[in-house]
Design an enzyme around this catalytic site. Structure first.
Site, PDB file in Angstrom:
ATOM      1  N   THR A 117       3.668   5.759   0.065  1.00  0.00           N
ATOM      2  CA  THR A 117       2.570   6.466   0.730  1.00  0.00           C
ATOM      3  C   THR A 117       3.006   7.832   1.261  1.00  0.00           C
ATOM      4  O   THR A 117       4.177   8.024   1.625  1.00  0.00           O
ATOM      5  CB  THR A 117       2.066   5.607   1.917  1.00  0.00           C
ATOM      6  OG1 THR A 117       1.228   6.411   2.752  1.00  0.00           O
ATOM      7  CG2 THR A 117       3.209   5.099   2.783  1.00  0.00           C
ATOM      8  N   TYR A 141       4.127   1.529  10.009  1.00  0.00           N
ATOM      9  CA  TYR A 141       3.689   1.364   8.621  1.00  0.00           C
ATOM     10  C   TYR A 141       4.458   2.328   7.710  1.00  0.00           C
ATOM     11  O   TYR A 141       5.072   1.927   6.716  1.00  0.00           O
ATOM     12  CB  TYR A 141       2.177   1.611   8.509  1.00  0.00           C
ATOM     13  CG  TYR A 141       1.713   1.778   7.083  1.00  0.00           C
ATOM     14  CD1 TYR A 141       1.763   0.708   6.189  1.00  0.00           C
ATOM     15  CD2 TYR A 141       1.250   3.009   6.607  1.00  0.00           C
ATOM     16  CE1 TYR A 141       1.361   0.860   4.865  1.00  0.00           C
ATOM     17  CE2 TYR A 141       0.840   3.169   5.297  1.00  0.00           C
ATOM     18  CZ  TYR A 141       0.912   2.099   4.430  1.00  0.00           C
ATOM     19  OH  TYR A 141       0.518   2.257   3.131  1.00  0.00           O
TER      20      TYR A 141
END
Ligand code: UDP
Length: 337
Positions: A117, A141
């Site tokens: 990501t 995350y």
């Protein structure tokens, strides 16, 4: 036929990757615990229900199917939750991936494509963001995804694994054939929420801040169609075919940014409906602008996103959003990035 194990293949991006694999002549074998994934999204190959933390279960599935590669999507992906419950993220995203990699080493499966990501960059000091940009994630995350990239680099060097990390910008849209699409609960993403505001399912869309240093004051993101993301996974896997011991990372985005207000405008055009909005305070941890420099993916993988017009991206999401019947199977929603 060549087989690919797809963890999290019942989730949003994972299920689109399965469709792309099948279209390219591969057999996707889905491994998913269905905590958030949907059984109805598994349409292109066998389904094995299991958890990546269960190394023995993964080993058994690898033994049974002997895949040529693993595409790894299974992960938790709520940034806010990762801040309040980091244990969940490190345990599943990091611990689960280590467990999966252990099983792969045991069975000699050594091609690994990882769903990473742009959250690994944190707040960038350069936009568009090139793949060499420093990675300094600002939440658990993003850190969990960066940790795995580092593990991959070390495993490539030590164990000869061919490993590819694909750093997505904002995954968006749905399968143009209308077979699969985004279905999260809770839904936090912009485009589905804009569409919910269009149908009256949400009273209004909350715009998180209009005082950013951008053209209209709202945050700018690079929305990349999920089908284009899926295609990049197939290309990355083919790229790894002749590359033992190599780790590579690629940014996947359209290289153009759209503000929150521009997305609302696109949704008004696509739906022909009024979309009520309210400006609310900023959401913690939102960088003002995230846009990809995807040069490397274009040059090395030969990747070229096709559904780049924002009205097409929102249009496929709208088509999915209007699907007539509630899906059968697991009523819970997707965990997958
Ligand atoms: N956003 C918003 N209202 C919403 C959801 C998102 O204003 O209901 C904004 C959010 O602040 C960000 C952009 O839309 O600037 C994209 O958010 P999303 O959660 O879809 O993806 P992210 O960029 O966080 O991965």
């Amino acid at each position: 036929m060549k087989r690919v194990l797809v963890t999290g293949g019942a989730g949003y991006v994972g299920s689109h990757a399965c469709k792309a694999l099948a279209d390219a002549g591969y057999e996707p074998v889905v491994f998913d615990n269905l905590v958030y994934g949907h059984e109805w999204a598994v349409q292109w190959g066998p389904f094995e229900q299991g958890d990546i933390l269960d190394t023995q279960a993964v080993t058994q599935v690898l033994e049974r199917y002997r895949p040529d590669a693993v595409m790894h999507f299974a992960a938790y992906a709520y940034v806010g939750e990762s801040v309040t419950d980091p244990e969940k993220y490190y345990s599943n995203n990091v611990g689960g991936t280590l467990s999966l990699l252990r099983a792969m080493r045991e069975l000699g499966v050594n091609r690994f494509i990882f769903s990473s990501t742009c959250a690994t960059y944190g707040v960038p000091d350069q936009v568009p963001i090139p793949v060499e940009h420093e990675q300094a994630p600002i939440n658990p995350y993003g850190r969990s995804k960066l940790m795995i990239e580092q593990v991959m680099e070390d495993y490539a060097a030590a164990y000869g694994m061919g490993a590819c990390a694909l750093r997505y910008f904002n995954a968006a849209g749905a399968d143009p054939d209308g077979l699969i699409g985004e279905s999260h609960d809770p839904e936090t993403h912009l485009i589905p929420n804009v569409l919910r505001a269009a149908t009256g399912d949400l009273e209004y869309l909350s715009i998180y801040g209009d005082d950013y240093d951008t053209t209209d004051g709202t945050c700018v993101r690079d929305y990349i169609h999920v089908t284009d993301l899926a295609d990049a996974h197939v290309l990355a896997m083919q790229h790894l075919a002749s590359r033992e011991g190599e780790f590579a990372a690629f940014n996947l985005g359209t290289e153009s940014g759209h503000s929150v207000k521009a997305i609302v405008d696109a949704a008004r055009r696509v739906t022909g409906r009024d979309i009520p909005v309210r400006i609310v305070p900023r959401r913690a941890g939102d960088p003002p602008v995230l846009v990809a420099d995807a040069t490397l993916a274009r040059q090395v993988l030969g990747w070229a996103p096709r559904l780049t017009a924002i009205d097409d991206i929102v249009g496929t999401a709208w088509k999915w959003h209007q699907r007539p019947v509630p899906q059968t199977g697991n009523g819970k929603q997707s965990q997958n990035a």
